[in-house]
Design a protein around this motif. Structure first.
Motif, mmCIF file in Angstrom:
data_model
loop_
_atom_site.group_PDB
_atom_site.id
_atom_site.type_symbol
_atom_site.label_atom_id
_atom_site.label_comp_id
_atom_site.label_asym_id
_atom_site.label_seq_id
_atom_site.Cartn_x
_atom_site.Cartn_y
_atom_site.Cartn_z
ATOM 1 N N CYS A 99 0.802 -1.230 0.000
ATOM 2 C CA CYS A 99 0.000 0.000 0.000
ATOM 3 C C CYS A 99 0.833 1.278 0.000
ATOM 4 O O CYS A 99 0.275 2.356 -0.172
ATOM 5 C CB CYS A 99 -0.924 0.016 1.227
ATOM 6 S SG CYS A 99 -2.077 -1.385 1.304
ATOM 7 N N CYS A 100 2.131 1.187 0.211
ATOM 8 C CA CYS A 100 2.974 2.377 0.302
ATOM 9 C C CYS A 100 4.054 2.350 -0.767
ATOM 10 O O CYS A 100 4.406 1.284 -1.275
ATOM 11 C CB CYS A 100 3.620 2.482 1.689
ATOM 12 S SG CYS A 100 2.425 2.582 3.053
ATOM 13 N N HIS A 101 4.574 3.525 -1.083
ATOM 14 C CA HIS A 101 5.656 3.669 -2.034
ATOM 15 C C HIS A 101 6.750 4.513 -1.407
ATOM 16 O O HIS A 101 6.586 5.073 -0.317
ATOM 17 C CB HIS A 101 5.165 4.298 -3.334
ATOM 18 C CG HIS A 101 4.209 3.427 -4.087
ATOM 19 N ND1 HIS A 101 4.620 2.484 -4.984
ATOM 20 C CD2 HIS A 101 2.854 3.345 -4.046
ATOM 21 C CE1 HIS A 101 3.567 1.850 -5.486
ATOM 22 N NE2 HIS A 101 2.478 2.361 -4.934
ATOM 23 N N ILE A 111 4.234 11.333 6.568
ATOM 24 C CA ILE A 111 4.443 10.976 7.967
ATOM 25 C C ILE A 111 3.748 9.671 8.309
ATOM 26 O O ILE A 111 4.248 8.872 9.097
ATOM 27 C CB ILE A 111 3.953 12.122 8.886
ATOM 28 C CG1 ILE A 111 4.272 11.809 10.342
ATOM 29 C CG2 ILE A 111 2.467 12.372 8.691
ATOM 30 C CD1 ILE A 111 5.751 11.695 10.637
ATOM 31 N N TRP A 112 2.588 9.410 7.671
ATOM 32 C CA TRP A 112 1.875 8.165 7.952
ATOM 33 C C TRP A 112 2.616 6.980 7.349
ATOM 34 O O TRP A 112 2.712 5.918 7.964
ATOM 35 C CB TRP A 112 0.451 8.240 7.410
ATOM 36 C CG TRP A 112 -0.343 9.352 8.011
ATOM 37 C CD1 TRP A 112 -0.727 10.523 7.426
ATOM 38 C CD2 TRP A 112 -0.835 9.422 9.364
ATOM 39 N NE1 TRP A 112 -1.423 11.313 8.302
ATOM 40 C CE2 TRP A 112 -1.518 10.664 9.506
ATOM 41 C CE3 TRP A 112 -0.768 8.568 10.455
ATOM 42 C CZ2 TRP A 112 -2.110 11.048 10.697
ATOM 43 C CZ3 TRP A 112 -1.365 8.955 11.650
ATOM 44 C CH2 TRP A 112 -2.029 10.180 11.760
ATOM 45 N N MET A 113 3.132 7.158 6.140
ATOM 46 C CA MET A 113 3.902 6.096 5.523
ATOM 47 C C MET A 113 5.166 5.796 6.324
ATOM 48 O O MET A 113 5.545 4.645 6.533
ATOM 49 C CB MET A 113 4.247 6.483 4.079
ATOM 50 C CG MET A 113 4.685 5.307 3.196
ATOM 51 S SD MET A 113 6.365 4.762 3.480
ATOM 52 C CE MET A 113 7.260 6.214 2.971
ATOM 53 N N PHE A 114 5.817 6.861 6.806
ATOM 54 C CA PHE A 114 7.012 6.681 7.629
ATOM 55 C C PHE A 114 6.669 5.959 8.930
ATOM 56 O O PHE A 114 7.431 5.105 9.398
ATOM 57 C CB PHE A 114 7.642 8.038 7.913
ATOM 58 C CG PHE A 114 8.856 7.971 8.795
ATOM 59 C CD1 PHE A 114 10.071 7.546 8.292
ATOM 60 C CD2 PHE A 114 8.768 8.341 10.138
ATOM 61 C CE1 PHE A 114 11.190 7.478 9.115
ATOM 62 C CE2 PHE A 114 9.877 8.277 10.960
ATOM 63 C CZ PHE A 114 11.097 7.847 10.441
ATOM 64 N N SER A 115 5.504 6.277 9.514
ATOM 65 C CA SER A 115 5.094 5.615 10.755
ATOM 66 C C SER A 115 4.859 4.132 10.527
ATOM 67 O O SER A 115 5.261 3.284 11.343
ATOM 68 C CB SER A 115 3.828 6.277 11.301
ATOM 69 O OG SER A 115 4.043 7.650 11.563
ATOM 70 N N VAL A 116 4.208 3.792 9.414
ATOM 71 C CA VAL A 116 3.976 2.376 9.097
ATOM 72 C C VAL A 116 5.308 1.653 8.903
ATOM 73 O O VAL A 116 5.483 0.510 9.348
ATOM 74 C CB VAL A 116 3.096 2.253 7.834
ATOM 75 C CG1 VAL A 116 2.995 0.797 7.383
ATOM 76 C CG2 VAL A 116 1.705 2.807 8.106
ATOM 77 N N LYS A 117 6.256 2.312 8.258
ATOM 78 C CA LYS A 117 7.570 1.703 8.041
ATOM 79 C C LYS A 117 8.285 1.451 9.366
ATOM 80 O O LYS A 117 8.874 0.378 9.574
ATOM 81 C CB LYS A 117 8.407 2.604 7.139
ATOM 82 C CG LYS A 117 9.761 2.029 6.777
ATOM 83 C CD LYS A 117 10.485 2.943 5.806
ATOM 84 C CE LYS A 117 11.833 2.364 5.399
ATOM 85 N NZ LYS A 117 12.545 3.246 4.441
#
Length: 238
Positions: A99-101, A111-117
């Motif tokens: 779901c992320c790139h 920031i949300w993608m970084f949090s998921v990572k």
């Protein structure tokens, strides 16, 4: 009257602005599926995350079986505390990879993608540590069983007591044939599954570490003061 050098500089500036505007419109029209992935080895990482989910389900199912079959076993011998982190690590990994790139400066919801990572990597670290601990505990239990004497050996309606010179184990829910056969097989399965799960989680974390400098971004301003992001994928080291 303006000097010729001024006219030449103005023409060059206009050409650069026009080129930047065309490049921005081209990059903005690229479909999402062609954006760079989060990790360099995207397919391998996805396969590792999927295998973590499968092994997490297997280890958690084994732990549920042990809780129902022999609830008085020690907590370290019932690997629910390693199966659940492994399962969550796989789920977070699939969520991140599917779901992320790759993030870039100015990316919306970056920031949300970084949090998921961060959560995915932390869960993988926890899963790796707990899986290796569960593997060691199961292996030690097997080693102790091989050096112990269990009594009563062939009685089905009595609890089993195994002991050697230094230690004594009382299996309140099991008889000695169950300890020697079923429990031994389950401990072998727990040791194998947790060791593989620990390797998968460690490998997944290594892929994140090796991909931390995969892409470099630079920013170019166009006439509308909108940033254009260029990515340069670094080649694999020889």
């Amino acid at each position: 009257m303006k000097p010729p050098e001024y006219e030449k500089d103005k023409a060059s500036t206009d050409l650069i602005k026009l080129h930047n505007e065309k490049l921005y419109n081209t990059t903005a029209a690229v479909p999402r599926k062609y954006h760079p992935p989060v990790l360099r080895h995207h397919r391998l990482a996805t396969a590792l995350a999927a295998l973590q989910v499968l092994l997490g389900v297997a280890v958690s199912s084994l732990a549920v079986w042990l809780l129902i079959w022999a609830p008085n076993l020690r907590v370290r011998d019932i690997p629910y505390w390693s199966g659940l982190p492994l399962l969550m690590s796989g789920i977070m990994g699939l969520l991140l990879l599917c779901c992320c790139h790759k993030d870039y400066p100015g990316m919306p919801f970056g920031i949300w993608m970084f949090s998921v990572k961060v959560i995915s990597v932390c869960m993988a670290v926890v899963a790796g540590v707990t899986c290796f601990c569960a593997c060691v505990f199961a292996l030690l239990h097997l080693i102790f069983l091989t050096s112990m004497t269990c009594e009563p050996a062939h009685v089905l309606n009595a609890t089993c007591v195994c002991q050697d010179v230094q230690r004594t184990y009382h299996y309140a829910d099991l008889n000695c044939p169950e300890v020697g056969n079923i429990l031994t097989i389950l401990l072998i399965g727990s040791c194998a599954a947790n060791s593989i799960g620990g390797i998968l989680a460690t490998w997944y974390v290594f892929l994140h570490w090796s991909s931390r400098y995969t892409y470099l971004y630079s920013e170019v301003q166009n006439s509308d003061n909108k940033p254009i992001m260029f990515s340069n994928k670094l080649g694999d080291p020889k």
